[in-house]
Design a protein around this motif. Structure first.
Motif, PDB file in Angstrom:
ATOM      1  N   MET A 137       0.817  -1.208   0.000  1.00 51.13           N
ATOM      2  CA  MET A 137       0.000   0.000   0.000  1.00 51.13           C
ATOM      3  C   MET A 137       0.852   1.260   0.000  1.00 51.13           C
ATOM      4  N   SER A 138       2.096   1.148   0.414  1.00 53.05           N
ATOM      5  CA  SER A 138       2.984   2.315   0.360  1.00 53.05           C
ATOM      6  C   SER A 138       3.075   2.869  -1.061  1.00 53.05           C
ATOM      7  N   GLU A 139       3.022   1.979  -2.059  1.00 54.10           N
ATOM      8  CA  GLU A 139       3.110   2.398  -3.456  1.00 54.10           C
ATOM      9  C   GLU A 139       1.745   2.525  -4.121  1.00 54.10           C
ATOM     10  N   GLN A 140       0.705   2.006  -3.462  1.00 53.97           N
ATOM     11  CA  GLN A 140      -0.621   1.981  -4.080  1.00 53.97           C
ATOM     12  C   GLN A 140      -1.637   2.814  -3.309  1.00 53.97           C
ATOM     13  N   LEU A 141      -1.165   3.694  -2.459  1.00 53.99           N
ATOM     14  CA  LEU A 141      -2.036   4.475  -1.584  1.00 53.99           C
ATOM     15  C   LEU A 141      -3.059   5.273  -2.396  1.00 53.99           C
ATOM     16  N   PRO A 142      -4.353   5.120  -2.113  1.00 53.33           N
ATOM     17  CA  PRO A 142      -5.361   5.925  -2.819  1.00 53.33           C
ATOM     18  C   PRO A 142      -5.226   7.398  -2.425  1.00 53.33           C
ATOM     19  N   GLN A 143      -4.960   8.253  -3.410  1.00 51.12           N
ATOM     20  CA  GLN A 143      -4.786   9.676  -3.171  1.00 51.12           C
ATOM     21  C   GLN A 143      -5.828  10.462  -3.948  1.00 51.12           C
ATOM     22  N   PHE A 144      -6.340  11.519  -3.318  1.00 51.66           N
ATOM     23  CA  PHE A 144      -7.419  12.303  -3.909  1.00 51.66           C
ATOM     24  C   PHE A 144      -7.105  13.788  -3.747  1.00 51.66           C
ATOM     25  N   ASP A 145      -7.646  14.567  -4.659  1.00 48.55           N
ATOM     26  CA  ASP A 145      -7.430  16.003  -4.649  1.00 48.55           C
ATOM     27  C   ASP A 145      -8.499  16.691  -3.794  1.00 48.55           C
ATOM     28  N   TYR A 146      -8.055  17.497  -2.873  1.00 55.37           N
ATOM     29  CA  TYR A 146      -8.971  18.161  -1.938  1.00 55.37           C
ATOM     30  C   TYR A 146     -10.008  19.015  -2.666  1.00 55.37           C
ATOM     31  N   GLN A 147      -9.564  19.833  -3.610  1.00 59.46           N
ATOM     32  CA  GLN A 147     -10.493  20.736  -4.297  1.00 59.46           C
ATOM     33  C   GLN A 147     -11.555  19.956  -5.058  1.00 59.46           C
ATOM     34  N   ALA A 148     -11.156  18.835  -5.679  1.00 62.11           N
ATOM     35  CA  ALA A 148     -12.123  18.024  -6.421  1.00 62.11           C
ATOM     36  C   ALA A 148     -13.154  17.413  -5.480  1.00 62.11           C
ATOM     37  N   VAL A 149     -12.697  16.906  -4.354  1.00 61.23           N
ATOM     38  CA  VAL A 149     -13.604  16.295  -3.377  1.00 61.23           C
ATOM     39  C   VAL A 149     -14.600  17.317  -2.842  1.00 61.23           C
ATOM     40  N   MET A 150     -14.160  18.543  -2.652  1.00 59.35           N
ATOM     41  CA  MET A 150     -15.038  19.579  -2.115  1.00 59.35           C
ATOM     42  C   MET A 150     -16.040  20.086  -3.148  1.00 59.35           C
ATOM     43  N   ALA A 151     -15.682  20.031  -4.434  1.00 55.00           N
ATOM     44  CA  ALA A 151     -16.522  20.658  -5.461  1.00 55.00           C
ATOM     45  C   ALA A 151     -17.354  19.678  -6.272  1.00 55.00           C
ATOM     46  N   GLY A 173      -3.186  18.679  -1.460  1.00 52.47           N
ATOM     47  CA  GLY A 173      -3.597  20.030  -1.826  1.00 52.47           C
ATOM     48  C   GLY A 173      -4.574  20.622  -0.844  1.00 52.47           C
ATOM     49  N   VAL A 174      -4.464  20.242   0.426  1.00 49.94           N
ATOM     50  CA  VAL A 174      -5.388  20.722   1.456  1.00 49.94           C
ATOM     51  C   VAL A 174      -4.835  22.024   2.045  1.00 49.94           C
ATOM     52  N   PRO A 175      -5.606  23.093   2.058  1.00 50.39           N
ATOM     53  CA  PRO A 175      -5.128  24.331   2.667  1.00 50.39           C
ATOM     54  C   PRO A 175      -4.746  24.101   4.134  1.00 50.39           C
ATOM     55  N   THR A 176      -3.747  24.816   4.604  1.00 50.70           N
ATOM     56  CA  THR A 176      -3.236  24.603   5.963  1.00 50.70           C
ATOM     57  C   THR A 176      -3.820  25.616   6.940  1.00 50.70           C
ATOM     58  N   THR A 177      -5.124  25.821   6.845  1.00 46.62           N
ATOM     59  CA  THR A 177      -5.828  26.673   7.801  1.00 46.62           C
ATOM     60  C   THR A 177      -6.754  25.800   8.639  1.00 46.62           C
ATOM     61  N   GLU A 178      -7.046  26.258   9.838  1.00 49.75           N
ATOM     62  CA  GLU A 178      -7.764  25.414  10.795  1.00 49.75           C
ATOM     63  C   GLU A 178      -9.247  25.275  10.504  1.00 49.75           C
ATOM     64  N   ASP A 179      -9.775  26.046   9.578  1.00 53.93           N
ATOM     65  CA  ASP A 179     -11.199  25.958   9.257  1.00 53.93           C
ATOM     66  C   ASP A 179     -11.491  24.906   8.185  1.00 53.93           C
ATOM     67  N   VAL A 180     -10.432  24.311   7.622  1.00 51.26           N
ATOM     68  CA  VAL A 180     -10.604  23.391   6.498  1.00 51.26           C
ATOM     69  C   VAL A 180     -11.190  22.051   6.931  1.00 51.26           C
ATOM     70  N   LEU A 181     -10.691  21.487   8.017  1.00 48.50           N
ATOM     71  CA  LEU A 181     -11.079  20.134   8.415  1.00 48.50           C
ATOM     72  C   LEU A 181     -12.572  19.997   8.672  1.00 48.50           C
ATOM     73  N   PRO A 182     -13.202  20.878   9.463  1.00 52.22           N
ATOM     74  CA  PRO A 182     -14.646  20.699   9.674  1.00 52.22           C
ATOM     75  C   PRO A 182     -15.456  20.795   8.393  1.00 52.22           C
ATOM     76  N   ALA A 183     -15.038  21.650   7.471  1.00 54.03           N
ATOM     77  CA  ALA A 183     -15.766  21.761   6.198  1.00 54.03           C
ATOM     78  C   ALA A 183     -15.654  20.477   5.398  1.00 54.03           C
ATOM     79  N   LEU A 184     -14.466  19.870   5.393  1.00 51.09           N
ATOM     80  CA  LEU A 184     -14.272  18.606   4.673  1.00 51.09           C
ATOM     81  C   LEU A 184     -15.097  17.492   5.301  1.00 51.09           C
ATOM     82  N   ALA A 185     -15.012  17.359   6.621  1.00 47.04           N
ATOM     83  CA  ALA A 185     -15.751  16.291   7.310  1.00 47.04           C
ATOM     84  C   ALA A 185     -17.250  16.413   7.067  1.00 47.04           C
ATOM     85  N   LYS A 186     -17.734  17.641   7.000  1.00 49.12           N
ATOM     86  CA  LYS A 186     -19.166  17.850   6.806  1.00 49.12           C
ATOM     87  C   LYS A 186     -19.611  17.597   5.371  1.00 49.12           C
ATOM     88  N   ARG A 187     -18.660  17.365   4.459  1.00 48.64           N
ATOM     89  CA  ARG A 187     -19.031  16.869   3.136  1.00 48.64           C
ATOM     90  C   ARG A 187     -19.606  15.463   3.247  1.00 48.64           C
TER      91      ARG A 187
END
Length: 395
Positions: A137-151, A173-187
């Protein structure tokens, strides 16, 4: 097809899903207590009369707004029988009951809920399957783009399916501000609060109330094994990681359980059948939970791993079973240390882990707090919320 169009006061099917027609009803053969339905592909599905009456979706039996049942089976005779059964021009099953009640069943819905042996096996085969993984899984880790997931809901669905089936994902590509995580989780849904808060900060603290809030090595574990229901999903969002060390380590608990089942089935069953006490005590809280390390679902499939050696109480088992319990426990922990199962990666600023906390054990290597700042933001979302969101997106 979401609704049934009927002249017999039929209401929408008591469900929000669609049911494609994979086979047509071609013949009905009444028996003493059931109706044998014959399908165009040769399958025969018996439906007991009580089951059919219990699942009537007419406006008298189901409230059309909520699509929740109003009828209770105890309100009709136990030995009820149809007065007449037939297939209409649209392929629906129509039943006129002895008491004058009328029922109509959509063939797609009826086939999807048939309980003959072949139909039940077909549904079991269609259940989501966990994709077991190890070091690869180190080489096959599922990776996703933050902006795409949000939009984009399609991107969101693909991410959530990976969380469900693989149990370990990373967003980039996740912004490093503290308001980001709750918005993502609430998706997905609402955030689950614990005694650590709605959101929690994973960083070294002098007055730590958990080993997670220190700088030393944190062994593989699931979070909050001390609770009746462990959190389903865990999010860890890296705001800054300039410290030396502190790499994330993961193992697939389901893969370890499967390997243990194959290699030492008696030890596997010991961990399924023996409850272990987990406890979490601090100045202001005191949690205890007695549960096995490996939990099975209604189908006998591994559904949950509960592990946290630093949150474990003294073993309490019958004298004759104590040696077996220690053998099983030692073997499980030893397997989590085997290179074949371990994934070890550094999480950098702007990246985020989301994993199934009831499946994927996680750890952290020791880090040097004097070498630079290290700050992760975390939260939990229950597994039920993940599955519900997937179902709605798929609808």
């Amino acid at each position: 097809m979401n609704a049934v169009d009927s002249s017999l006061d039929a209401a929408p099917i008591a469900d929000w899903r669609s049911y494609p027609i994979s086979a047509d009803l071609v013949n009905l053969v009444p028996a003493s207590d059931a109706l044998d339905t014959h399908w165009s592909d040769g399958r025969v599905s018996p439906f007991h009369y009580q089951w059919l009456r219990d699942n009537c979706a007419c406006g008298q039996c189901v409230y059309s707004v909520t699509r929740e049942q109003l009828f209770e089976i105890v309100d009709v005779p136990e030995q009820l029988h149809p007065q007449r059964t037939r297939i209409d021009e649209q392929g629906h099953l129509l039943i006129d009951w002895q008491d004058g009640h009328h029922s109509r069943f959509h063939p797609g819905w009826l086939r999807a809920h048939a309980y003959d042996e072949v139909s039940r096996a077909e549904r079991r085969a269609q259940r989501p399957q966990s994709q077991l993984w190890g070091a690869e899984m180190s080489e096959q880790l599922p990776q996703f783009d933050y902006q795409a997931v949000m939009a984009d809901d399609d991107a969101l669905l693909q991410w959530l399916l990976a969380v469900r089936d693989i149990g370990l994902t990373q967003l980039r590509g996740v912004p490093t501000t503290e308001d980001v995580l709750p918005a993502l989780a609430k998706r997905i849904s609402f955030i689950r609060e614990s005694n650590f808060g709605v959101l929690f900060d994973v960083q070294s603290k002098a007055d730590a109330d958990s080993n997670a809030y220190t700088s030393f090595n944190l062994p593989l574990h699931t979070d909050l094994p001390t609770r009746e229901l462990q959190p389903g999903l865990q999010f860890l969002h890296c705001l800054v990681n300039d410290a030396t060390g502190g790499e994330s380590v993961f193992v697939d608990g389901f893969a370890i359980a499967e390997a243990l089942h194959q290699e030492a089935p008696e030890l596997f069953h010991t961990l399924c059948e023996t409850p272990i006490e987990f406890r979490n005590r601090s100045r202001n809280s005191d949690y205890h939970r007695l549960a096995p390390i490996i939990a099975l679902d209604a189908y006998g499939v591994v559904s949950e791993i509960r592990m946290g050696n630093f949150l474990r109480g003294a073993f309490d088992a019958p004298v004759e079973r104590m040696p077996a319990l220690y053998s099983a426990y030692r073997r499980f922990i030893a397997m989590t240390r085997e290179p074949r199962f371990r994934v070890q990666r550094r999480l950098d600023a702007g990246q985020l882990w989301c994993f199934d906390n009831r499946r994927t054990l996680h750890a952290r290597t020791e880090f040097d707090p004097a070498s630079g700042a290290r700050h992760f933001k975390g939260c939990y979302v229950d597994r039920d919320e993940l599955l519900s969101r997937i179902h709605v997106l798929q609808r």
